[in-house]
Scaffold this motif. Structure first.
Motif, PDB file in Angstrom:
ATOM      1  N   ASN A 158       1.554   6.987 -30.962  1.00  0.00           N
ATOM      2  CA  ASN A 158       1.844   8.692 -31.397  1.00  0.00           C
ATOM      3  C   ASN A 158       0.660   9.687 -31.883  1.00  0.00           C
ATOM      4  OD1 ASN A 158       2.956  11.327 -30.816  1.00  0.00           O
ATOM      5  ND2 ASN A 158       4.708  11.013 -33.027  1.00  0.00           N
ATOM      6  N   LYS A 159      -0.677   9.885 -31.346  1.00  0.00           N
ATOM      7  CA  LYS A 159      -1.482   9.780 -31.718  1.00  0.00           C
ATOM      8  C   LYS A 159      -1.785  11.510 -31.901  1.00  0.00           C
ATOM      9  CE  LYS A 159      -5.062   6.755 -30.589  1.00  0.00           C
ATOM     10  NZ  LYS A 159      -4.805   6.069 -29.309  1.00  0.00           N
ATOM     11  N   ILE A 160      -2.427  12.044 -33.133  1.00  0.00           N
ATOM     12  CA  ILE A 160      -2.462  13.843 -33.058  1.00  0.00           C
ATOM     13  C   ILE A 160      -3.496  13.868 -32.429  1.00  0.00           C
ATOM     14  CG2 ILE A 160      -1.725  13.668 -35.657  1.00  0.00           C
ATOM     15  CD1 ILE A 160      -4.669  14.800 -36.426  1.00  0.00           C
ATOM     16  N   SER A 161      -3.487  15.188 -31.851  1.00  0.00           N
ATOM     17  CA  SER A 161      -4.857  15.888 -30.526  1.00  0.00           C
ATOM     18  C   SER A 161      -6.029  16.254 -32.023  1.00  0.00           C
ATOM     19  CB  SER A 161      -4.273  17.173 -30.420  1.00  0.00           C
ATOM     20  OG  SER A 161      -3.980  17.894 -31.354  1.00  0.00           O
ATOM     21  N   LEU A 162      -7.145  16.048 -31.280  1.00  0.00           N
ATOM     22  CA  LEU A 162      -8.302  16.074 -32.143  1.00  0.00           C
ATOM     23  C   LEU A 162      -8.351  17.346 -32.752  1.00  0.00           C
ATOM     24  CD1 LEU A 162     -11.484  15.167 -32.280  1.00  0.00           C
ATOM     25  CD2 LEU A 162     -11.982  17.088 -30.081  1.00  0.00           C
ATOM     26  N   VAL A 163      -7.912  18.826 -32.025  1.00  0.00           N
ATOM     27  CA  VAL A 163      -7.627  19.798 -32.148  1.00  0.00           C
ATOM     28  C   VAL A 163      -6.884  20.385 -33.742  1.00  0.00           C
ATOM     29  CG1 VAL A 163      -6.937  22.524 -32.460  1.00  0.00           C
ATOM     30  CG2 VAL A 163      -8.183  21.092 -30.518  1.00  0.00           C
ATOM     31  N   GLU A 164      -5.935  19.080 -33.444  1.00  0.00           N
ATOM     32  CA  GLU A 164      -5.018  18.888 -34.991  1.00  0.00           C
ATOM     33  C   GLU A 164      -5.792  18.099 -36.238  1.00  0.00           C
ATOM     34  OE1 GLU A 164      -0.691  17.993 -34.713  1.00  0.00           O
ATOM     35  OE2 GLU A 164      -1.813  17.374 -33.112  1.00  0.00           O
ATOM     36  N   LEU A 165      -6.775  17.018 -36.228  1.00  0.00           N
ATOM     37  CA  LEU A 165      -7.583  16.920 -36.795  1.00  0.00           C
ATOM     38  C   LEU A 165      -8.566  17.810 -37.108  1.00  0.00           C
ATOM     39  CD1 LEU A 165      -9.053  14.082 -37.866  1.00  0.00           C
ATOM     40  CD2 LEU A 165     -10.206  13.616 -35.554  1.00  0.00           C
ATOM     41  N   ILE A 166      -9.423  18.550 -36.469  1.00  0.00           N
ATOM     42  CA  ILE A 166     -10.267  19.029 -37.247  1.00  0.00           C
ATOM     43  C   ILE A 166      -9.569  20.407 -38.208  1.00  0.00           C
ATOM     44  CG2 ILE A 166     -11.732  21.288 -36.543  1.00  0.00           C
ATOM     45  CD1 ILE A 166     -12.766  19.549 -33.940  1.00  0.00           C
ATOM     46  N   GLN A 167      -8.909  20.548 -37.467  1.00  0.00           N
ATOM     47  CA  GLN A 167      -7.930  21.592 -39.166  1.00  0.00           C
ATOM     48  C   GLN A 167      -7.586  20.527 -40.374  1.00  0.00           C
ATOM     49  OE1 GLN A 167      -4.236  22.320 -36.819  1.00  0.00           O
ATOM     50  NE2 GLN A 167      -5.401  23.839 -35.521  1.00  0.00           N
ATOM     51  N   ILE A 168      -6.922  19.421 -40.075  1.00  0.00           N
ATOM     52  CA  ILE A 168      -7.347  18.398 -41.956  1.00  0.00           C
ATOM     53  C   ILE A 168      -8.438  18.122 -41.853  1.00  0.00           C
ATOM     54  CG2 ILE A 168      -6.637  16.488 -42.840  1.00  0.00           C
ATOM     55  CD1 ILE A 168      -4.338  15.970 -40.197  1.00  0.00           C
ATOM     56  N   PHE A 169      -9.197  18.668 -40.813  1.00  0.00           N
ATOM     57  CA  PHE A 169     -11.055  18.137 -41.511  1.00  0.00           C
ATOM     58  C   PHE A 169     -11.596  19.797 -42.768  1.00  0.00           C
ATOM     59  CE2 PHE A 169     -12.431  15.214 -38.309  1.00  0.00           C
ATOM     60  CZ  PHE A 169     -12.501  13.711 -39.136  1.00  0.00           C
ATOM     61  N   ALA A 170     -10.902  20.850 -41.697  1.00  0.00           N
ATOM     62  CA  ALA A 170     -11.432  22.055 -42.579  1.00  0.00           C
ATOM     63  C   ALA A 170     -11.142  22.086 -43.683  1.00  0.00           C
ATOM     64  CB  ALA A 170     -11.565  22.858 -41.347  1.00  0.00           C
ATOM     65  N   GLU A 171      -9.471  21.698 -44.226  1.00  0.00           N
ATOM     66  CA  GLU A 171      -9.254  21.971 -45.012  1.00  0.00           C
ATOM     67  C   GLU A 171      -9.345  20.942 -46.006  1.00  0.00           C
ATOM     68  OE1 GLU A 171      -4.005  21.460 -46.747  1.00  0.00           O
ATOM     69  OE2 GLU A 171      -4.354  21.458 -44.788  1.00  0.00           O
ATOM     70  N   TYR A 172      -9.541  19.775 -45.822  1.00  0.00           N
ATOM     71  CA  TYR A 172     -10.228  18.713 -47.207  1.00  0.00           C
ATOM     72  C   TYR A 172     -11.989  18.025 -46.645  1.00  0.00           C
ATOM     73  CZ  TYR A 172      -5.319  18.143 -47.419  1.00  0.00           C
ATOM     74  OH  TYR A 172      -4.169  17.995 -48.052  1.00  0.00           O
ATOM     75  N   ARG A 173     -12.732  19.484 -46.461  1.00  0.00           N
ATOM     76  CA  ARG A 173     -13.935  19.488 -46.493  1.00  0.00           C
ATOM     77  C   ARG A 173     -14.644  18.793 -47.008  1.00  0.00           C
ATOM     78  NH1 ARG A 173     -17.527  24.208 -46.576  1.00  0.00           N
ATOM     79  NH2 ARG A 173     -18.664  23.101 -46.040  1.00  0.00           N
ATOM     80  N   ASN A 174     -14.124  19.987 -48.616  1.00  0.00           N
ATOM     81  CA  ASN A 174     -14.803  19.520 -49.508  1.00  0.00           C
ATOM     82  C   ASN A 174     -14.579  17.939 -50.189  1.00  0.00           C
ATOM     83  OD1 ASN A 174     -15.810  22.584 -50.005  1.00  0.00           O
ATOM     84  ND2 ASN A 174     -13.788  23.269 -50.663  1.00  0.00           N
ATOM     85  N   ASN A 175     -13.501  17.656 -49.294  1.00  0.00           N
ATOM     86  CA  ASN A 175     -13.556  16.534 -50.022  1.00  0.00           C
ATOM     87  C   ASN A 175     -13.856  14.508 -49.105  1.00  0.00           C
ATOM     88  OD1 ASN A 175     -10.666  17.758 -50.591  1.00  0.00           O
ATOM     89  ND2 ASN A 175     -11.649  17.182 -52.531  1.00  0.00           N
ATOM     90  N   ILE A 176     -14.083  15.307 -48.053  1.00  0.00           N
ATOM     91  CA  ILE A 176     -14.604  14.635 -47.212  1.00  0.00           C
ATOM     92  C   ILE A 176     -16.495  14.644 -47.622  1.00  0.00           C
ATOM     93  CG2 ILE A 176     -14.762  13.703 -44.833  1.00  0.00           C
ATOM     94  CD1 ILE A 176     -11.978  15.027 -44.800  1.00  0.00           C
ATOM     95  N   ILE A 177     -17.223  13.485 -46.901  1.00  0.00           N
ATOM     96  CA  ILE A 177     -18.480  13.378 -46.832  1.00  0.00           C
ATOM     97  C   ILE A 177     -19.221  12.373 -45.275  1.00  0.00           C
ATOM     98  CG2 ILE A 177     -19.648  13.599 -49.344  1.00  0.00           C
ATOM     99  CD1 ILE A 177     -20.098  10.510 -49.587  1.00  0.00           C
ATOM    100  N   VAL A 178     -20.178  12.700 -44.737  1.00  0.00           N
ATOM    101  CA  VAL A 178     -20.215  12.141 -43.541  1.00  0.00           C
ATOM    102  C   VAL A 178     -21.367  11.867 -43.527  1.00  0.00           C
ATOM    103  CG1 VAL A 178     -20.879  12.739 -41.025  1.00  0.00           C
ATOM    104  CG2 VAL A 178     -18.832  14.368 -42.248  1.00  0.00           C
ATOM    105  N   ASN A 179     -21.352  10.629 -43.368  1.00  0.00           N
ATOM    106  CA  ASN A 179     -22.532  10.072 -43.344  1.00  0.00           C
ATOM    107  C   ASN A 179     -24.211  10.148 -41.766  1.00  0.00           C
ATOM    108  OD1 ASN A 179     -24.628   7.324 -41.925  1.00  0.00           O
ATOM    109  ND2 ASN A 179     -23.405   5.897 -42.502  1.00  0.00           N
ATOM    110  N   ILE A 180     -24.852  11.410 -42.224  1.00  0.00           N
ATOM    111  CA  ILE A 180     -25.379  11.843 -41.311  1.00  0.00           C
ATOM    112  C   ILE A 180     -26.388  11.162 -40.846  1.00  0.00           C
ATOM    113  CG2 ILE A 180     -27.022  12.229 -43.303  1.00  0.00           C
ATOM    114  CD1 ILE A 180     -26.159  14.612 -40.249  1.00  0.00           C
ATOM    115  N   LYS A 181     -27.067   9.566 -41.190  1.00  0.00           N
ATOM    116  CA  LYS A 181     -28.141   9.158 -40.364  1.00  0.00           C
ATOM    117  C   LYS A 181     -27.193   8.526 -39.449  1.00  0.00           C
ATOM    118  CE  LYS A 181     -31.142   8.983 -43.337  1.00  0.00           C
ATOM    119  NZ  LYS A 181     -31.634   8.494 -44.201  1.00  0.00           N
ATOM    120  N   HIS A 182     -26.046   7.791 -39.616  1.00  0.00           N
ATOM    121  CA  HIS A 182     -24.583   7.395 -37.834  1.00  0.00           C
ATOM    122  C   HIS A 182     -25.054   8.535 -37.480  1.00  0.00           C
ATOM    123  CE1 HIS A 182     -21.447   7.188 -36.569  1.00  0.00           C
ATOM    124  NE2 HIS A 182     -22.222   5.532 -35.665  1.00  0.00           N
ATOM    125  N   LEU A 183     -24.480  10.256 -37.608  1.00  0.00           N
ATOM    126  CA  LEU A 183     -24.510  11.116 -36.929  1.00  0.00           C
ATOM    127  C   LEU A 183     -25.420  11.479 -35.550  1.00  0.00           C
ATOM    128  CD1 LEU A 183     -23.201  12.931 -35.633  1.00  0.00           C
ATOM    129  CD2 LEU A 183     -22.966  14.660 -37.458  1.00  0.00           C
TER     130      LEU A 183
END
Length: 463
Positions: free
Chosen positions: A4-29
């Motif tokens: 029962n997966k959440i949608s990508l839009v819902e995931l991005i809303q979580i990312f936006a709420e917690y963006r100060n607590n998540i860092i992204v591997n820029i080299k991989h991206l």
């Protein structure tokens, strides 16, 4: 992982709420990123097609493997989501890498550059996965509960791969608010913003003209953003398509409008409308200013009047929308529309100054420029909030599913059909091939446009 997966839009809303607590591997991206637009290179080409490099360049201060998660933005008229990552850079001479520390009395050794990564492009996943580290146990638990993470225990040192390409883009039960009235509200804001920007083209509320000249020489905007000249990496588009440097795709644009004006692109720029409907003239001599612009409106010797229109001039619904705003702002008619818009967005200082000016009080240029600058920020933020909260999610739903939401019942019409029903509408070449829906008092239009993109894997840099 749960089914029962959440949608990508819902995931991005979580990312936006917690963006100060998540860092992204820029080299991989960067290694796995496929750009969705045409690659631009810094510099200008001479008449021989040779690329002339700017005399300055940027260097990353961090050069890190991880960066802070960017801010997510829904595109205003396509099913596209971008992640804007901000990074610190310094300026250095191109020839010998000598750092540039100060420009026009301002330290510039700690500037920002912005890299825009397209996560979803026209309803298709463009970034299949993100490698991240999470510093908040609350964020970790939420992502785990939603079936996004399969790690058992929270570990702030662990790198997690978050797969985006196995998620539905939107929730099946998505609901959207009415769009009635939004177009007129946005149109009024766009017209007023255009008037203000035309006034401020060569003005700053902080720096004098000599400083602005220094910024320009060092590729900096008056807001201290890096602004290098750029050009396409190819010189011939047909050759680039043949040799595989470029490819093309159809992009589906979704716009909202009314039964009179199809979309916001139909509005004239402020200076074009000024030339169409008004005339600046010298108060002393009565001499008409040829090719007027609102940038000269601060000149105390100038006055403005309506242009004498010929019988061939056809007044359109766009003219009828724009003219009362211009008349009020220019002081030709006191209808209260400008002050009403400004107070709604919280730009009270400019509203007060315009009322004082109409009452005959002399306002200093510095005071007016400061108030215009602040009002411009408030207007743009107000419009952006309308898009991000009410319009862009609806556009994304339509663009990614090909359907209107269930609560919007409307019959599809061709340009010919909608034009016959609403004769004031005007269509561009692409729009003439589109599909249209009358929803309440609004018109939703969907039409295809050919877009080109560079095929090689690389970073999409908007610095």
């Amino acid at each position: 992982m749960t089914n029962n997966k959440i949608s990508l839009v819902e995931l991005i809303q979580i990312f936006a709420e917690y963006r100060n607590n998540i860092i992204v591997n820029i080299k991989h991206l960067q290694e796995h990123y496929q750009r969705t637009g045409i690659k631009r290179v810094k510099g200008v080409r001479n008449e021989n097609g040779e690329l002339l490099q700017p005399w300055l360049r940027t260097e990353y201060i961090d050069n890190a493997e991880y960066v802070e998660m960017g801010q997510f933005q829904f595109n205003r008229n396509t099913a596209t989501i971008n992640m804007l990552i901000k990074r610190k850079v310094k300026l250095a001479k191109f020839e010998d890498q000598t750092p540039t520390i100060e420009v026009a009395g301002l330290l510039v050794n700690d500037l920002n550059t912005f890299n825009n990564y397209t996560i979803v492009s026209d309803g298709k996943i463009n970034v299949k996965s993100l490698q991240v580290k999470i510093s908040s146990k609350k964020a970790f638990n939420l992502l785990k509960e939603k079936g996004i993470l399969n790690a058992e225990e929270f570990n702030f040192r662990a790198e997690h791969t978050i797969y985006l390409d196995n998620l539905p883009l939107v929730a099946a039960n998505s609901r959207y608010s009415s769009i009635d009235g939004l177009f007129n509200e946005l149109a009024e804001i766009k017209v007023l913003t255009s008037i203000i920007c035309a006034h401020l083209k060569k003005e700053s509320d902080v720096f004098i003209e000599a400083q602005l000249d220094e910024f320009k020489k060092h590729y900096l905007s008056k807001n201290i953003y890096i602004n290098f000249p750029t050009t396409n990496e190819y010189t011939d588009i047909h050759e680039a398509l043949v040799n595989g440097t470029l490819d093309s795709r159809l992009s589906y644009k979704i716009d909202i409008g009314t039964q009179d004006i199809l979309n916001l692109s139909k509005l004239h720029s402020a200076n074009k409308f000024l030339d169409r409907m008004y005339r600046f003239y010298d108060k002393g001599t009565g001499e008409i200013i040829i090719k007027p612009s609102l940038a000269i409106a601060f000149n105390q010797n100038l006055a403005v009047r309506h242009r004498f229109l010929s019988s061939r001039t056809k007044i359109t619904k766009v003219d009828e929308l724009m003219k009362p705003i211009f008349d009020d702002f220019l002081g030709l008619e006191q209808n209260g529309i400008v002050v009403g818009i400004l107070k709604k967005v919280g730009a009270d200082s400019l509203a007060q100054l315009l009322q004082e000016k109409q009452a005959g009080k002399q306002i200093s240029k510095e005071e007016m420029v400061a108030a215009l600058t602040m009002a411009n920020k408030k207007l743009e933020q107000y419009a952006e909030n309308i898009y991000q909260e009410k319009i862009s999610p609806l556009v994304f739903y339509i663009g990614s599913t090909g359907l209107l939401p269930d609560q919007m019942e409307a019959k599809a019409m061709t340009a010919k059909e909608v034009g016959a029903k609403y004769p004031n509408l005007q269509f561009s070449k692409n729009e003439q091939e589109g599909t249209f829906f009358a929803v309440g008092d609004s018109i939703i239009s969907i039409y295809a446009k050919t877009e080109y993109y560079s095929k090689k894997v690389a970073i999409l840099n908007h610095s």
